[in-house]
Scaffold this motif. Structure first.
Motif, PDB file in Angstrom:
ATOM      1  N   PHE A 145     -17.314 -38.991 -62.328  1.00 56.85           N
ATOM      2  CA  PHE A 145     -17.553 -39.495 -61.188  1.00 56.85           C
ATOM      3  C   PHE A 145     -17.203 -41.096 -61.057  1.00 56.85           C
ATOM      4  O   PHE A 145     -16.603 -41.517 -60.339  1.00 56.85           O
ATOM      5  N   HIS A 146     -17.660 -41.831 -62.154  1.00 54.99           N
ATOM      6  CA  HIS A 146     -17.381 -42.997 -62.234  1.00 54.99           C
ATOM      7  C   HIS A 146     -15.987 -43.294 -62.499  1.00 54.99           C
ATOM      8  O   HIS A 146     -15.376 -44.402 -61.709  1.00 54.99           O
ATOM      9  N   MET A 147     -15.195 -42.761 -63.205  1.00 51.23           N
ATOM     10  CA  MET A 147     -13.658 -42.770 -63.382  1.00 51.23           C
ATOM     11  C   MET A 147     -13.020 -42.493 -62.083  1.00 51.23           C
ATOM     12  O   MET A 147     -11.880 -43.153 -61.645  1.00 51.23           O
ATOM     13  N   ASN A 148     -13.411 -41.523 -61.098  1.00 52.68           N
ATOM     14  CA  ASN A 148     -12.765 -41.215 -59.774  1.00 52.68           C
ATOM     15  C   ASN A 148     -12.906 -42.457 -59.188  1.00 52.68           C
ATOM     16  O   ASN A 148     -12.077 -43.088 -58.223  1.00 52.68           O
ATOM     17  N   ARG A 149     -14.105 -43.345 -59.202  1.00 52.10           N
ATOM     18  CA  ARG A 149     -14.419 -44.139 -58.216  1.00 52.10           C
ATOM     19  C   ARG A 149     -13.399 -45.508 -58.501  1.00 52.10           C
ATOM     20  O   ARG A 149     -13.122 -46.366 -57.686  1.00 52.10           O
ATOM     21  N   LYS A 150     -13.100 -45.712 -59.885  1.00 50.99           N
ATOM     22  CA  LYS A 150     -12.596 -46.685 -60.382  1.00 50.99           C
ATOM     23  C   LYS A 150     -10.823 -46.539 -60.104  1.00 50.99           C
ATOM     24  O   LYS A 150     -10.124 -47.425 -60.320  1.00 50.99           O
ATOM     25  N   LYS A 151     -10.524 -45.541 -59.636  1.00 50.94           N
ATOM     26  CA  LYS A 151      -9.049 -45.481 -59.466  1.00 50.94           C
ATOM     27  C   LYS A 151      -8.500 -45.978 -58.310  1.00 50.94           C
ATOM     28  O   LYS A 151      -7.393 -46.290 -58.075  1.00 50.94           O
ATOM     29  N   ASP A 152      -9.537 -46.497 -57.486  1.00 52.91           N
ATOM     30  CA  ASP A 152      -9.021 -47.407 -56.299  1.00 52.91           C
ATOM     31  C   ASP A 152      -9.641 -48.868 -56.354  1.00 52.91           C
ATOM     32  O   ASP A 152      -9.957 -49.412 -55.500  1.00 52.91           O
ATOM     33  N   SER A 153      -9.955 -49.139 -57.818  1.00 49.76           N
ATOM     34  CA  SER A 153     -10.535 -50.575 -57.914  1.00 49.76           C
ATOM     35  C   SER A 153      -9.743 -51.280 -58.800  1.00 49.76           C
ATOM     36  O   SER A 153      -9.065 -50.790 -59.640  1.00 49.76           O
ATOM     37  N   PHE A 154     -10.159 -52.721 -58.682  1.00 53.30           N
ATOM     38  CA  PHE A 154      -9.572 -53.582 -59.709  1.00 53.30           C
ATOM     39  C   PHE A 154     -10.459 -54.722 -60.160  1.00 53.30           C
ATOM     40  O   PHE A 154     -11.625 -54.820 -59.532  1.00 53.30           O
ATOM     41  N   ALA A 155     -10.164 -54.967 -61.218  1.00 54.02           N
ATOM     42  CA  ALA A 155     -11.175 -56.327 -61.810  1.00 54.02           C
ATOM     43  C   ALA A 155     -10.494 -57.693 -62.182  1.00 54.02           C
ATOM     44  O   ALA A 155      -9.262 -57.419 -62.681  1.00 54.02           O
ATOM     45  N   LEU A 156     -11.128 -58.756 -61.811  1.00 54.52           N
ATOM     46  CA  LEU A 156     -10.557 -59.842 -61.968  1.00 54.52           C
ATOM     47  C   LEU A 156     -11.266 -60.628 -63.177  1.00 54.52           C
ATOM     48  O   LEU A 156     -12.535 -60.953 -63.313  1.00 54.52           O
ATOM     49  N   GLY A 157     -10.478 -61.023 -64.364  1.00 57.85           N
ATOM     50  CA  GLY A 157     -10.835 -61.893 -65.410  1.00 57.85           C
ATOM     51  C   GLY A 157     -10.287 -63.468 -65.337  1.00 57.85           C
ATOM     52  O   GLY A 157      -9.966 -63.820 -64.185  1.00 57.85           O
ATOM     53  N   ASN A 158     -10.472 -63.972 -66.323  1.00 57.86           N
ATOM     54  CA  ASN A 158      -9.960 -65.514 -66.302  1.00 57.86           C
ATOM     55  C   ASN A 158      -8.381 -65.430 -66.372  1.00 57.86           C
ATOM     56  O   ASN A 158      -8.013 -66.309 -65.903  1.00 57.86           O
ATOM     57  N   LYS A 159      -8.002 -64.488 -67.509  1.00 64.24           N
ATOM     58  CA  LYS A 159      -6.585 -64.483 -67.548  1.00 64.24           C
ATOM     59  C   LYS A 159      -5.663 -63.052 -67.097  1.00 64.24           C
ATOM     60  O   LYS A 159      -4.757 -63.117 -67.087  1.00 64.24           O
ATOM     61  N   VAL A 160      -6.511 -62.071 -66.715  1.00 63.55           N
ATOM     62  CA  VAL A 160      -5.852 -60.807 -66.470  1.00 63.55           C
ATOM     63  C   VAL A 160      -6.398 -60.413 -65.133  1.00 63.55           C
ATOM     64  O   VAL A 160      -7.692 -60.632 -64.610  1.00 63.55           O
ATOM     65  N   VAL A 161      -5.770 -59.410 -64.612  1.00 63.13           N
ATOM     66  CA  VAL A 161      -6.542 -58.675 -63.516  1.00 63.13           C
ATOM     67  C   VAL A 161      -5.988 -57.190 -63.747  1.00 63.13           C
ATOM     68  O   VAL A 161      -4.720 -56.798 -64.395  1.00 63.13           O
ATOM     69  N   LEU A 162      -6.885 -56.553 -63.901  1.00 63.03           N
ATOM     70  CA  LEU A 162      -6.815 -54.980 -64.264  1.00 63.03           C
ATOM     71  C   LEU A 162      -6.644 -54.144 -62.967  1.00 63.03           C
ATOM     72  O   LEU A 162      -7.687 -54.090 -62.178  1.00 63.03           O
ATOM     73  N   ALA A 163      -5.423 -53.592 -62.745  1.00 64.88           N
ATOM     74  CA  ALA A 163      -4.960 -52.885 -61.686  1.00 64.88           C
ATOM     75  C   ALA A 163      -4.835 -51.265 -61.924  1.00 64.88           C
ATOM     76  O   ALA A 163      -4.423 -50.996 -62.906  1.00 64.88           O
ATOM     77  N   PRO A 164      -5.302 -50.444 -61.047  1.00 63.92           N
ATOM     78  CA  PRO A 164      -5.098 -49.003 -61.142  1.00 63.92           C
ATOM     79  C   PRO A 164      -3.713 -48.720 -61.395  1.00 63.92           C
ATOM     80  O   PRO A 164      -2.844 -49.183 -60.639  1.00 63.92           O
ATOM     81  N   TYR A 165      -3.154 -47.817 -62.273  1.00 64.76           N
ATOM     82  CA  TYR A 165      -1.593 -47.435 -62.551  1.00 64.76           C
ATOM     83  C   TYR A 165      -1.178 -46.698 -61.266  1.00 64.76           C
ATOM     84  O   TYR A 165      -1.612 -45.466 -61.174  1.00 64.76           O
ATOM     85  N   ARG A 166      -0.387 -47.259 -60.617  1.00 62.64           N
ATOM     86  CA  ARG A 166       0.040 -46.678 -59.391  1.00 62.64           C
ATOM     87  C   ARG A 166       1.596 -46.247 -59.241  1.00 62.64           C
ATOM     88  O   ARG A 166       2.358 -46.965 -60.151  1.00 62.64           O
ATOM     89  N   PRO A 167       2.111 -45.560 -58.435  1.00 61.21           N
ATOM     90  CA  PRO A 167       3.692 -45.301 -58.377  1.00 61.21           C
ATOM     91  C   PRO A 167       4.432 -46.476 -58.270  1.00 61.21           C
ATOM     92  O   PRO A 167       5.633 -46.439 -58.986  1.00 61.21           O
ATOM     93  N   GLU A 168       4.058 -47.625 -57.672  1.00 61.50           N
ATOM     94  CA  GLU A 168       4.878 -48.750 -57.526  1.00 61.50           C
ATOM     95  C   GLU A 168       4.870 -49.477 -59.041  1.00 61.50           C
ATOM     96  O   GLU A 168       5.833 -50.695 -59.080  1.00 61.50           O
ATOM     97  N   HIS A 169       4.173 -49.282 -59.878  1.00 59.33           N
ATOM     98  CA  HIS A 169       4.118 -49.879 -61.271  1.00 59.33           C
ATOM     99  C   HIS A 169       5.125 -49.056 -62.185  1.00 59.33           C
ATOM    100  O   HIS A 169       5.395 -49.591 -63.251  1.00 59.33           O
ATOM    101  N   VAL A 170       5.632 -47.658 -61.909  1.00 55.99           N
ATOM    102  CA  VAL A 170       6.132 -47.005 -62.803  1.00 55.99           C
ATOM    103  C   VAL A 170       7.512 -47.286 -63.325  1.00 55.99           C
ATOM    104  O   VAL A 170       7.668 -47.312 -64.445  1.00 55.99           O
TER     105      VAL A 170
END
Length: 220
Positions: free
Chosen positions: A7-32
């Protein structure tokens, strides 16, 4: 996989996290396409135990990973590049970070791995921060209490990161695959301490609804 984890993993598929050095984005077709270019490197394939794929196969794999409930994949973006208007989101890509849930008898155990594919972005703390953000997510939302990493015995940079900075300890070796197996039992408090050590506060790591960078620009 545990239903709560799924359940929680499915929620994160449309979420991103912002750190000090990195942004974590879900792996999408535009990244392939860029990911596919990375994986033309024999060294990266060896370090990630990956097989060479065609571009079409890479697109199929991306879709499979998004649908999987036993894996969570995020693309690592360089925050400095991501926040620079002259760089696109794909220009900001530097690697990926993954969680695997391969132990049905132990839902509190997750395997974790990280790859910084862009040489210019290595040894700058991006992998360290990406791992900590994922570990915080896994402990806070997925109930993970132990992490495992499998690293090639020749990959000294990754071994130093996991052992010296994250305090994983060796628990075994796989002679066939030349891997060193590392583990780290964790608590939410331990991860918070590790985040604080690199200047991050867990309560600042709010996951937000993901929009591709070009969509964000259109909203201004």
């Amino acid at each position: 996989i545990d239903c709560g984890i799924a359940f929680h993993m499915n929620r994160k598929k449309d979420s991103f996290a912002l750190g000090n050095k990195v942004v974590l984005a879900p792996y999408r077709p535009e990244h392939v396409e860029r990911y596919h270019r990375w994986m033309q490197s024999a060294e990266l394939r060896e370090q990630t135990a990956s097989e060479p794929l065609s571009l079409q196969e890479e697109y199929e794999m991306q879709k499979k990973w998004m649908d999987d409930t036993d894996k969570s994949t995020f693309i690592i973006l360089s925050k400095s590049l991501y926040e620079d208007a002259s760089f696109s989101e794909t220009d900001s890509m530097v690697g990926d970070v993954n969680l695997f849930f391969n132990e049905p008898d132990d839902p509190a155990l997750a395997e974790i791995e990280v790859m910084i594919a862009e040489p210019a972005s290595r040894r700058r703390g991006l992998a360290h921060e990406a791992l900590l953000i994922m570990m915080n997510y896994a402990t806070e939302e997925l109930g993970i209490r132990k992490f495992r990493a499998k690293i090639l015995d020749s990959n000294t940079a990754s071994l130093q990161l996991f052992q010296n900075k994250l305090n994983f300890v060796e628990v075994g070796r796989n002679a066939v695959f030349h891997e060193i197996i590392l583990e780290l039992p964790v608590t939410a408090a331990l991860i918070k301490d590790k985040l604080a050590a690199v200047g991050l506060k867990a309560d600042q790591l709010q996951w937000s609804t993901y929009f591709p960078k070009h969509d964000i620009k259109c909203r201004h």
